[in-house]
Design an enzyme around this catalytic site. Structure first.
Site, mmCIF file in Angstrom:
data_model
loop_
_atom_site.group_PDB
_atom_site.id
_atom_site.type_symbol
_atom_site.label_atom_id
_atom_site.label_comp_id
_atom_site.label_asym_id
_atom_site.label_seq_id
_atom_site.Cartn_x
_atom_site.Cartn_y
_atom_site.Cartn_z
ATOM 1 N N GLU A 287 -0.590 4.771 -0.505
ATOM 2 C CA GLU A 287 -1.436 5.955 -0.732
ATOM 3 C C GLU A 287 -0.639 7.227 -0.501
ATOM 4 O OE1 GLU A 287 -4.377 4.646 2.030
ATOM 5 O OE2 GLU A 287 -5.948 4.694 0.513
ATOM 6 N N ASP B 191 -6.403 13.922 -24.935
ATOM 7 C CA ASP B 191 -6.359 12.521 -24.543
ATOM 8 C C ASP B 191 -5.713 11.770 -25.705
ATOM 9 O OD1 ASP B 191 -6.781 9.843 -24.091
ATOM 10 O OD2 ASP B 191 -8.920 10.045 -23.615
ATOM 11 N N LYS C 193 -1.788 0.807 -25.102
ATOM 12 C CA LYS C 193 -2.157 0.724 -26.521
ATOM 13 C C LYS C 193 -0.880 0.775 -27.362
ATOM 14 C CE LYS C 193 -6.730 2.243 -25.379
ATOM 15 N NZ LYS C 193 -7.741 3.310 -25.340
ATOM 16 N N ARG D 104 -1.665 -2.193 -18.613
ATOM 17 C CA ARG D 104 -2.925 -1.450 -18.628
ATOM 18 C C ARG D 104 -2.844 -0.370 -17.561
ATOM 19 N NH1 ARG D 104 -5.730 -4.398 -21.838
ATOM 20 N NH2 ARG D 104 -7.353 -2.841 -21.924
ATOM 21 N N TYR E 241 0.850 -1.195 0.000
ATOM 22 C CA TYR E 241 0.000 0.000 0.000
ATOM 23 C C TYR E 241 0.884 1.242 0.000
ATOM 24 C CZ TYR E 241 -5.022 -0.321 0.118
ATOM 25 O OH TYR E 241 -6.324 -0.435 -0.249
ATOM 26 N N THR F 37 -3.373 6.382 -22.068
ATOM 27 C CA THR F 37 -3.240 5.024 -21.552
ATOM 28 C C THR F 37 -1.813 4.579 -21.848
ATOM 29 O OG1 THR F 37 -3.995 4.165 -23.674
ATOM 30 C CG2 THR F 37 -5.641 4.350 -21.938
HETATM 31 C C1 LIG Z 1 -8.781 3.589 -24.636
HETATM 32 C C2 LIG Z 1 -9.119 4.987 -24.408
HETATM 33 C C3 LIG Z 1 -9.434 5.460 -23.127
HETATM 34 C C4 LIG Z 1 -9.741 4.584 -21.950
HETATM 35 O O1 LIG Z 1 -8.860 3.766 -21.460
HETATM 36 P P1 LIG Z 1 -9.262 2.634 -20.413
HETATM 37 O O2 LIG Z 1 -7.929 2.274 -19.864
HETATM 38 O O3 LIG Z 1 -9.933 1.560 -21.183
HETATM 39 O O4 LIG Z 1 -10.162 3.237 -19.387
HETATM 40 C C5 LIG Z 1 -9.649 6.817 -22.962
HETATM 41 N N1 LIG Z 1 -9.560 7.650 -24.007
HETATM 42 C C6 LIG Z 1 -9.292 7.223 -25.252
HETATM 43 C C7 LIG Z 1 -9.226 8.214 -26.370
HETATM 44 C C8 LIG Z 1 -9.071 5.885 -25.503
HETATM 45 O O5 LIG Z 1 -8.839 5.467 -26.743
#
Ligand SMILES: *Cc1c(COP(=O)(O)O)cnc(C)c1O
Length: 409
Positions: free
Chosen positions: A55, A214, A243, A249, A53, A240
């Site tokens: 935090e 994002d 990807k 993840r 932990y 993220t």
């Molecule tokens: C995949 C994605 C997310 C979300 O990611 P998670 O880890 O699945 O919550 C947010 N924004 C965009 C543009 C994405 O492609």
């Protein structure tokens, strides 16, 4: 019923585990948001860091800023890892933006970013509409983002390109607190510099929205210099790590230094509890890998492969949204060429053939998100497995064959 009682859960879990390992090694993975991580990333994820932990934040930030520290003892080594992780990510994107590496996922990163700068049930987000390629967490009515904030959207034009003009007119009309750029199913370069200009032109002494990017899907391309970087233009950048970045993840938030405290407290204690330190270790490993020249080469191959495969579909008479791709993915739009085919049918049929894709809405979609008129295809995962242009082009022909079979059924 008897088999349910006789079979131990351990055996059934083992069987499902083995089947998934086999599935991942034998199927053709074309889902644009997936990838295969290295053994080092897997090892970090499976490490004893999951036991701890932690935090809070390391007491002294790598840039010397003092923070409150952790709520539990025994965090000295975890602190080092988290600080190194932050530094590495600044290097990956060649930025001095503040970094928070604790978000559990992309959606959590966005949640915290919104909480940092917007008031719930009052402020508004302007984002790309979902059926044009935006993401659930950008204001969908079924997601917290759409339930907690007002949402307005911009869309793509008849050529499938972002209608930048509509961003300006929407800002003037709706006065959003956050202008959000980024998408899950957009195959062209997003011009962050232009959006920054549009925002500046719409701003006054009294009204100045935050520009949030994002870059979840394209972060790997930004890291490798294959896509315009949002750093320098955006106030907040979320991503993220699983990807195109090919890590565990999870999520990351970058922000201008003046927003650092707001972002940090929106992540913890605002929206999360204890960070996943095994994932933070794996994020650091991912950053190390992304700093290697081999990673840049990998991303260049991802982009070449996507463009070769998209062009092959176009040559075979298919409609590709925006007539091609600049990044790692493209959308096949069946609405005019194969009006009887739905994305769901295609996804299910290809599944039976060992090819994994996902159904996806297309611009001016007439079907529901559960049916759709298109599919999304991405090259990051199979490029990791060693595929080159030749393999992706043959795969396009194999898919074409299956689509003809399906159409004839
Ligand atoms: C995949 C994605 C997310 C979300 O990611 P998670 O880890 O699945 O919550 C947010 N924004 C965009 C543009 C994405 O492609």
């Amino acid at each position: 019923m008897s088999s349910f009682i006789e079979t131990s859960y351990g055996d059934r879990l083992k069987a499902a585990y083995d089947a998934e390992v086999k599935r991942q090694s034998e199927t053709v993975e074309l889902i644009a948001s997936e990838n295969f991580v290295s053994d080092d990333v897997l090892k970090a994820l499976g490490s004893c860091f999951t036991n701890k932990y932690s935090e809070g934040y390391p007491a002294i930030r790598h840039d010397g800023v003092g923070r409150k520290g952790r709520y539990y003892g025994g965090c000295e080594f975890i602190d080092n890892v988290e600080e190194l992780c932050c530094e590495l990510w600044q290097q990956v994107f060649d930025t001095d933006y503040h970094v928070n590496v604790q978000p559990h996922s992309g959606s959590q990163a966005n949640f915290a970013a919104y909480m940092a700068v917007m008031e719930p049930f009052k402020d508004e987000i302007l984002s790309m509409s979902l059926d044009n390629g935006g993401h659930l967490s950008h204001g969908s009515p079924v997601n917290f983002s759409g339930k907690m904030y007002k949402v307005s959207s911009y869309s793509v034009d008849e050529n499938g390109l972002i209608d930048y003009g509509s961003i300006g007119s929407q800002i003037k009309m709706c006065h959003p607190k956050v202008v959000l750029a980024g998408a899950s199913a957009y195959s062209r370069i997003i011009d962050f510099k232009l959006i920054r200009q549009i925002i500046d032109e719409c701003s006054t002494d009294e009204y100045r929205p935050y520009f949030m990017v994002d870059m979840s899907h394209i972060a790997g391309l930004v890291a490798a210099g294959c896509h315009q970087s949002p750093f320098g233009y955006a106030d907040i950048v979320t991503t993220t790590t699983h990807k195109t970045l090919r890590g565990p993840r999870g999520g990351l938030i970058f922000c201008k230094p003046e927003l650092a405290d707001k972002i940090d407290s929106a992540v913890f204690p605002g929206t999360q509890g204890g960070p996943l330190q095994n994932v933070i270790l794996a994020k650091a490993v991912c950053a190390l890998e992304a700093l290697r020249p081999e990673y840049d080469e990998y991303i260049h191959r991802v982009v070449w492969n996507a463009s070769a495969m998209a062009n092959e579909f176009i040559n075979m008479g298919y409609k590709v949204v925006s007539d091609g791709t600049d990044n790692h993915l493209f959308l096949l739009d069946f609405s005019t060429t194969h009006p009887n085919l739905t994305g769901k049918q295609v996804q299910d049929y290809l599944d039976t053939k060992g090819i994994t894709v996902n159904k996806n809405c297309v611009p001016k979609e007439t079907r529901s998100p559960f049916q759709t008129s298109g599919i999304r295809i991405g090259t990051p995962a199979m490029t990791t497995k060693g595929w080159g242009i030749t393999e992706f082009i043959s795969c396009a022909h194999v898919i074409d064959g299956y689509l003809k079979e399906l159409n004839a059924l």
